[in-house]
Scaffold this motif. Structure first.
Motif, PDB file in Angstrom:
ATOM      1  N   VAL A  57       0.827  -1.205   0.000  1.00  0.00           N
ATOM      2  CA  VAL A  57       0.000   0.000   0.000  1.00  0.00           C
ATOM      3  C   VAL A  57       0.863   1.258   0.000  1.00  0.00           C
ATOM      4  CG1 VAL A  57      -1.699   1.297   1.297  1.00  0.00           C
ATOM      5  CG2 VAL A  57      -1.902  -1.162   1.153  1.00  0.00           C
ATOM      6  N   GLN A  58       1.905   1.242   0.840  1.00  0.00           N
ATOM      7  CA  GLN A  58       2.772   2.431   0.899  1.00  0.00           C
ATOM      8  C   GLN A  58       3.493   2.627  -0.424  1.00  0.00           C
ATOM      9  OE1 GLN A  58       5.048   1.044   4.181  1.00  0.00           O
ATOM     10  NE2 GLN A  58       4.082   2.428   5.636  1.00  0.00           N
ATOM     11  N   PHE A  59       3.931   1.506  -1.011  1.00  0.00           N
ATOM     12  CA  PHE A  59       4.609   1.582  -2.291  1.00  0.00           C
ATOM     13  C   PHE A  59       3.672   2.159  -3.342  1.00  0.00           C
ATOM     14  CE2 PHE A  59       7.511   1.074  -5.444  1.00  0.00           C
ATOM     15  CZ  PHE A  59       7.339   0.019  -6.313  1.00  0.00           C
ATOM     16  N   ALA A  60       2.435   1.648  -3.331  1.00  0.00           N
ATOM     17  CA  ALA A  60       1.447   2.147  -4.297  1.00  0.00           C
ATOM     18  C   ALA A  60       1.261   3.648  -4.140  1.00  0.00           C
ATOM     19  CB  ALA A  60       0.124   1.415  -4.110  1.00  0.00           C
ATOM     20  N   ASN A  61       1.181   4.108  -2.902  1.00  0.00           N
ATOM     21  CA  ASN A  61       0.995   5.539  -2.670  1.00  0.00           C
ATOM     22  C   ASN A  61       2.186   6.345  -3.130  1.00  0.00           C
ATOM     23  OD1 ASN A  61      -1.557   5.404  -1.649  1.00  0.00           O
ATOM     24  ND2 ASN A  61      -0.895   5.119   0.457  1.00  0.00           N
ATOM     25  N   ARG A  62       3.354   5.785  -2.955  1.00  0.00           N
ATOM     26  CA  ARG A  62       4.567   6.500  -3.367  1.00  0.00           C
ATOM     27  C   ARG A  62       4.572   6.669  -4.892  1.00  0.00           C
ATOM     28  NH1 ARG A  62      10.185   5.091  -3.800  1.00  0.00           N
ATOM     29  NH2 ARG A  62       9.689   2.890  -3.508  1.00  0.00           N
ATOM     30  N   VAL A  63       4.246   5.588  -5.586  1.00  0.00           N
ATOM     31  CA  VAL A  63       4.213   5.658  -7.047  1.00  0.00           C
ATOM     32  C   VAL A  63       3.138   6.648  -7.496  1.00  0.00           C
ATOM     33  CG1 VAL A  63       3.779   4.341  -9.145  1.00  0.00           C
ATOM     34  CG2 VAL A  63       5.040   3.299  -7.285  1.00  0.00           C
ATOM     35  N   ARG A  64       2.006   6.595  -6.812  1.00  0.00           N
ATOM     36  CA  ARG A  64       0.894   7.473  -7.177  1.00  0.00           C
ATOM     37  C   ARG A  64       1.268   8.928  -7.016  1.00  0.00           C
ATOM     38  NH1 ARG A  64      -4.174   8.851  -4.411  1.00  0.00           N
ATOM     39  NH2 ARG A  64      -3.054   8.284  -2.543  1.00  0.00           N
ATOM     40  N   SER A  65       1.964   9.259  -5.920  1.00  0.00           N
ATOM     41  CA  SER A  65       2.394  10.645  -5.712  1.00  0.00           C
ATOM     42  C   SER A  65       3.298  11.100  -6.831  1.00  0.00           C
ATOM     43  CB  SER A  65       3.167  10.789  -4.404  1.00  0.00           C
ATOM     44  OG  SER A  65       2.385  10.401  -3.336  1.00  0.00           O
TER      45      SER A  65
END
Lengths: 367, 150
Positions: A314-322
């Motif tokens: 989830v954190q990785f996904a958010n990082r990519v999304r940002s």
């Protein structure tokens, strides 16, 4: 993007706990009340599921929502525009699209007959690229690719924000990808069956999509084979109107491998690329696209990212999304794109309730 | 508009008092609200302008007066619309706001204390006048207003 109301950003903590107090007061209700009404007047989420409003009119009726009759001259110009678009551009584009799709089906079927070899891969790439280019011309697409040195490589996963089914064609215009998606019927199904013979796309049966582990397993196998083309995935799961990036589903980020983020931003002045699937079906959508002025967009390839130690999906996904949101100039929203059709989960409400309870208990001298 | 239409707004759906707010739009027994009704309810949230106070003293009070804003909030608590907030009603609203995080006894004592402090005529319920008295120091205009940007 400008809002229509002045939002009061005072947090729950400041407004309720800051002032008094013993514990509960009748005025606590004002906070929730106002927040509720602000949401009714203008909320962040539902506006993402309809087309972006333009600042100045681009002579298409469909974006005429907020503009009124201005002058006779403008109307004349608009009529000329309609004639040009429907009688001249549309037949041209339709013909091109037909040529493109036919050659795609024929070409990939022919290539698919060959035994697996490097010649086959080369020819398959050639066919895919050529047909993609024809199709992009059919939509009068003008695409600017930035940072081509970061183009996704084999064995990686390409991740992009989703605005319409055209996104896939825009990316395949510049490189070959293995697509991931549900098996459809009709013309789409024919295309899918043809292309999978030439190139290892991953098409799922509807029943399989529900089984997430099976999906992850197949994708993992694909990624592990370094000679296979990069997978193209749209983690939002649904089309968003290109003003913001919504929550990324973590499934794509659990597979492992290198992620190549790509940001796609359409220029709304020339045509609205957003597919509002609850309002238009695919045929009327394509018709609208083909009667717009053009599809102009910017594609930014971004440096590859990998999951860090101790970072969960989830954190990785958010990082990519940002990263994607920042590059494309889109706003980030923590909401799930699935809210287009489904109701919001109760956990969010429970969280609000929990926060409020904490305030009551903390400040109060409860028995 | 129906209730379901409102519930599709995610930020409203996660609001603990979302259902009460949605209810405020619908009159007794009605399942639909038209634009007029929608506007009437929203009108409570217009900011109070100074020049309106001197206008029209003889006419009906505007919907966004302090008194009407307070009345709106009062109706959010008064579930059975009997113009009194009973202990039960207060408990129910509190339960909506805190979810499952506070026990019944604690919630009960909060409700008792609140009613005790506000109740002046000793009937263990809060009337509108008592409600107004409790909130006399609160800046209702600021808290219950939404400003439109030009």
């Amino acid at each position: 993007s400008q809002g229509i109301i002045e939002r009061d950003e005072t947090t729950m903590e400041k407004e309720i706990a800051g002032l008094h107090r013993v514990d509960f007061e009748f005025s606590d209700i004002f906070y929730f009340c106002r927040k509720g009404f602000e949401a009714i007047v203008e909320d962040e989420v539902t506006q993402r599921f309809s087309s972006e409003e333009l600042v100045s009119w681009n002579l298409l009726t469909r974006t005429n929502v907020n503009f009124h009759y201005v002058s006779l001259r403008l109307t004349v110009v608009w009529v000329v525009g309609v004639v040009v678009r429907y009688c001249f551009l549309l037949p041209l584009r339709f013909t091109l699209a037909a040529i493109g799709i036919t050659s795609m089906i024929v070409g990939t079927t022919v290539v698919g007959q060959l035994p697996n070899s490097s010649v086959k891969s080369y020819l398959s790439e050639l066919v895919h690229l050529t047909c993609s280019r024809i199709l992009v011309r059919a939509l009068s697409g003008t695409i600017h690719y930035h940072n081509k040195e970061n183009k996704p490589r084999k064995g990686g996963i390409c991740v992009a924000n989703h605005t319409s089914p055209i996104d896939a064609i825009i990316l395949t215009n510049d490189g070959c990808y293995a697509m991931v998606g549900q098996v459809h019927g009709g013309l789409m199904g024919v295309i899918q069956r043809a292309t999978v013979k030439a190139c290892p796309h991953v098409w799922f049966e509807r029943s399989e999509v529900k089984d997430r582990h099976l999906v992850t397993k197949r994708l993992r196998e694909h990624v592990a084979d370094k000679s296979k083309l990069p997978i193209l995935i749209f983690p939002e799961g649904t089309c968003i109107n290109n003003t913001s990036v919504m929550m990324f589903k973590k499934g794509s980020f659990e597979i492992g491998g290198t992620i190549y983020p790509v940001a796609i931003k359409y220029d709304p002045q020339f045509g609205d690329a957003f597919w509002n699937s609850s309002k238009y079906n695919i045929v009327s959508y394509l018709l609208r696209i083909m009667t717009s002025w053009a599809i102009v967009c910017n594609v930014w390839y971004m440096p590859p990212m990998v999951r860090k130690e101790g970072e969960d999906a989830v954190q990785f996904a958010n990082r990519v999304r940002s990263a994607i949101a920042q590059q494309g100039g889109l706003t980030e929203l923590p909401w799930d794109g699935g809210l287009k059709r489904a109701k919001v989960k109760d956990t969010f409400r429970e969280e609000q309730q929990k926060n409020y309870s904490k305030m009551l208990v903390r400040n109060g001298s409860i028995g | 508009l129906s209730r379901e239409d409102f519930q599709r707004i995610p930020e409203l759906a996660i609001n603990p008092l979302g259902d009460r707010i949605i209810n405020a739009f619908f009159s007794e027994g009605e399942d639909q609200v038209n634009f007029r009704g929608f506007m009437r309810t929203l009108a409570h949230f217009r900011p109070i302008e100074d020049n309106e106070k001197s206008k029209d003293q003889n006419g009906p009070e505007p919907l966004n007066s302090r008194s009407n804003k307070l009345h709106f909030a009062f109706r959010l608590y008064d579930l059975d619309k009997d113009d009194k907030i009973s202990r039960d009603e207060l408990l129910q609203v509190l339960r909506m706001m805190v979810g499952v995080n506070i026990s019944d006894e604690q919630l009960g004592s909060i409700a008792d204390r609140t009613i005790q402090e506000a109740d002046q005529d000793g009937d263990s319920a809060i009337s509108f006048a008592e409600f107004v008295k409790v909130l006399e120091k609160v800046d209702v205009e600021q808290k219950m207003s939404i400003r439109f940007l030009h």
